[in-house]
Design an enzyme around this catalytic site. Structure first.
Site, PDB file in Angstrom:
ATOM      1  CG  HIS A   1      -4.439   2.812  -0.739  1.00 10.10           C
ATOM      2  ND1 HIS A   1      -5.378   2.179   0.030  1.00 10.10           N
ATOM      3  CD2 HIS A   1      -3.484   3.244   0.138  1.00 10.10           C
ATOM      4  CE1 HIS A   1      -5.016   2.221   1.314  1.00 10.10           C
ATOM      5  NE2 HIS A   1      -3.874   2.870   1.403  1.00 10.10           N
TER       6      HIS A   1
ATOM      7  CG  HIS B   1       2.129  -0.039   4.475  1.00  2.41           C
ATOM      8  ND1 HIS B   1       1.840  -0.966   5.450  1.00  2.41           N
ATOM      9  CD2 HIS B   1       1.008   0.699   4.291  1.00  2.41           C
ATOM     10  CE1 HIS B   1       0.578  -0.780   5.855  1.00  2.41           C
ATOM     11  NE2 HIS B   1       0.050   0.221   5.164  1.00  2.41           N
TER      12      HIS B   1
ATOM     13  CG  ASP C   1      -2.065  -0.906   1.165  1.00  3.15           C
ATOM     14  OD1 ASP C   1      -2.055  -1.791   0.290  1.00  3.15           O
ATOM     15  OD2 ASP C   1      -2.991  -0.765   1.986  1.00  3.15           O
TER      16      ASP C   1
HETATM   17 NI    NI Z   1      -2.738   3.145   3.237  1.00  2.00          NI
END
Ligand code: NI
Length: 426
Positions: free
Chosen positions: A297, A391, A246
Site C-alpha cells: 500500500h 482499515h 489498509d
Molecule cells: Ni489507505
C-alpha cells in the site's frame, strides 16, 4: 468451473470481422442502401449503411444511419431519427423568416458502429443542428443491439448487481468532475438503463448530453470505465469474500483484528504501508505468520497520480522491500492510496509484477467510525466475489468484526485472500 457466472452474458454469434466500404455519396433527396463488400461468414449479419441527403432553399439535411437488416431499421433508431428531423424542421419553421437566399439551417446526423462485448453491436449517433450563426445544438445517442436487432439493456447484459453498482460509482465519480447539477446527476446515475453506452474490449463508454447534466457545454461528455478494474465483476459463482485491511499494521488495532480473524479461522489481506511496517515489524511478521496475505500500500500513502514514474516506483519499492525483509512474503497485490490509479501507476505495478486491486464494497469505516454503520453497509452490499475495504487503524473497525464475521459465516461465505479470489476468477 461449475456454476460459473460470466461477467457478460454471451449471445451466440459467429465471430467475424466487418470490413465495410461506403461506396460514395448519394444524390440530393435520394435514399439508397449501400452493400457491404466483405464479411467473414456468409451467415453472419452484415451492417448496412444508409445515407439520406436533402437540400432546400432554407435547409440542408445529411443523415447517415446503419442497420443490421437489409431493409429493416431498428424501430427505436428509426423513431429517434424521425424525432430529430421533426425537431429540426420545427426550428426551420421558427426561423424561416431569416432563412433563404443562401442562408440555411443544417441538420447532420453521423453514425459510428462497432461490435461490442457479448456479441452486441453499438451504433453511436451524433446529431448536430445549426441555424446559421444563431443556434447550434449537438446531441449523442447510442443504440446497442443484439443480433436479433433488439436493444440491449446495460443491466441485463452485465447480469450482476455488483458490477452495475461498481459502474454507477465509477461513472458518478467521473461525471462529478464536470460539475453537474446534483439532482440531475443523481437522477442519471440511478437509471443506468437509460444511459447511452457501448462496450468495446474491456471498456464501457457512457455518453451524456450536457443538458441532461444541467451543464453548459457544447459537446457531449464521454466517460470510460475499465471493466476489469473492479475485479469482483468476474463473479466466480463461489460464495467467497475477501476482507482487506489498509494502512496498518497498527499497534492499537491490528492485534485485535488478528485475534478475531483467528477465532473464526478466517484469512484476510492486509495492504500495509512501509512506514507502518517500520514502526511495528513484529506485527507485520505476525500477520504473515498467521497465514494472511500482505499487499503493498506504498511507503507513505501519497496520491501516486500526482507523481512521476520514478517517484511512484520509489514509493512502491520502499514498502515492498520492507515487507519482504520483515515478513519474508513478497507482495503480489498492490492497492494505490485513495484508489487513485492512472497509466503510470498501472505500469509501475506491472513492473513489480503486482496486480492493482481496488475494492467493490467500501465499508466507509474511516468516515462513520461506527461499528453498526460498518456492518450495515457491508451486509447490504456484499455479494459472492466481493472485495471489502476496511482499515486496521480504527478501533471501531475491530469492534465491527465479530458481528461481521458471524454474519458472513451464517450467510455461507468463505473467507479468502485477494490472491485466492483472483485465482478463482481466473
Ligand atoms: Ni489507505
Amino acid at each position: 468451473m461449475a456454476g460459473r457466472k460470466p461477467l457478460i452474458k454471451r449471445i451466440k454469434w459467429p465471430g467475424w470481422v466487418v470490413l465495410l466500404l461506403i461506396a460514395g455519396l448519394i444524390g440530393t433527396g435520394m435514399v439508397k442502401w449501400l452493400t457491404p463488400v466483405s464479411g467473414k461468414s456468409s451467415s453472419a449479419p452484415y451492417l448496412y449503411f444508409q445515407e439520406e441527403t436533402e437540400e432546400a432553399d432554407t435547409y440542408t439535411l445529411s443523415i447517415s444511419t446503419a442497420s443490421m437488416e437489409e431493409d429493416e431499421q431498428n424501430e427505436e433508431i428509426q423513431a429517434w431519427i424521425e424525432q430529430e428531423k421533426e425537431s429540426f424542421f420545427n426550428k426551420v419553421e421558427k426561423y424561416v423568416g431569416e432563412l433563404g437566399g443562401g442562408r440555411r439551417a443544417h441538420l447532420t446526423i453521423e453514425v459510428d458502429a462497432h461490435q461490442g462485448r457479448g456479441d452486441t453491436y453499438s451504433f453511436i449517433f451524433r446529431s448536430h443542428k445549426r441555424v446559421e450563426e444563431k443556434q447550434s445544438e449537438s446531441k449523442v445517442r447510442v443504440f446497442t443491439l443484439n443480433k436479433e436487432n433488439q436493444s440491449v439493456k446495460l443491466t441485463s447484459l452485465l447480469d450482476n448487481p455488483e458490477a452495475v453498482r461498481g459502474i454507477q460509482e465509477g461513472v458518478e465519480q467521473q461525471l462529478k468532475k464536470e460539475s453537474p447539477d446534483g439532482e440531475a446527476l443523481a437522477d442519471i446515475i440511478n437509471r443506468p438503463d437509460e444511459w447511452n453506452w457501448s462496450i468495446r474490449g474491456k471498456n464501457l463508454t457512457a455518453y451524456f448530453n450536457p443538458e441532461d447534466l444541467g451543464i453548459d457545454r457544447e459537446d457531449f461528455v464521454q466517460v470510460n470505465i475499465p471493466l476489469e478494474r473492479i475485479l469482483s465483476f468476474k463473479d466466480s459463482g463461489q460464495k467467497v469474500v475477501a476482507l482487506t485491511f489498509d494502512d496498518g499494521p497498527n499497534r492499537n488495532v491490528t492485534p485485535e483484528v488478528l485475534d478475531i480473524l483467528k477465532h473464526h479461522n478466517a484469512k484476510a489481506t492486509f495492504f500495509m504501508m512501509g512506514e507502518q511496517v517500520d514502526k511495528s515489524p513484529d506485527l507485520a511478521k505476525r500477520v504473515a505468520d498467521e497465514g494472511h496475505e500482505i499487499g503493498n500500500h506504498t511507503d507513505q500513502h501519497k496520491d501516486l497520480t500526482k507523481m512521476g514514474m520514478p517517484a511512484v516506483k520509489n514509493e512502491m519499492q520502499a514498502s515492498r522491500n520492507k515487507i519482504i525483509e520483515v515478513t519474508g512474503q513478497q507482495p503480489s497485490v498492490f492497492r494505490p492510496p485513495y484508489g487513485a490509479v492512472n497509466e503510470t501507476v498501472e505500469e509501475a505495478a506491472r513492473h513489480f509484477g503486482s496486480s492493482v486491486v481496488l475494492w467493490s464494497v467500501d465499508s466507509h469505516d474511516w468516515k462513520s467510525r461506527d461499528p453498526e454503520a460498518v456492518n450495515k453497509v457491508i451486509e447490504k452490499e456484499v455479494v459472492p466475489g466481493s472485495i471489502v475495504l476496511l482499515h486496521d487503524v480504527h478501533k471501531e473497525t475491530a469492534e465491527a468484526l465479530p458481528t461481521l464475521l458471524d454474519y458472513l459465516e451464517k450467510e455461507g461465505y468463505q473467507f479468502v485472500t485477494v490472491s485466492e479470489l483472483l485465482s478463482i476468477q481466473g
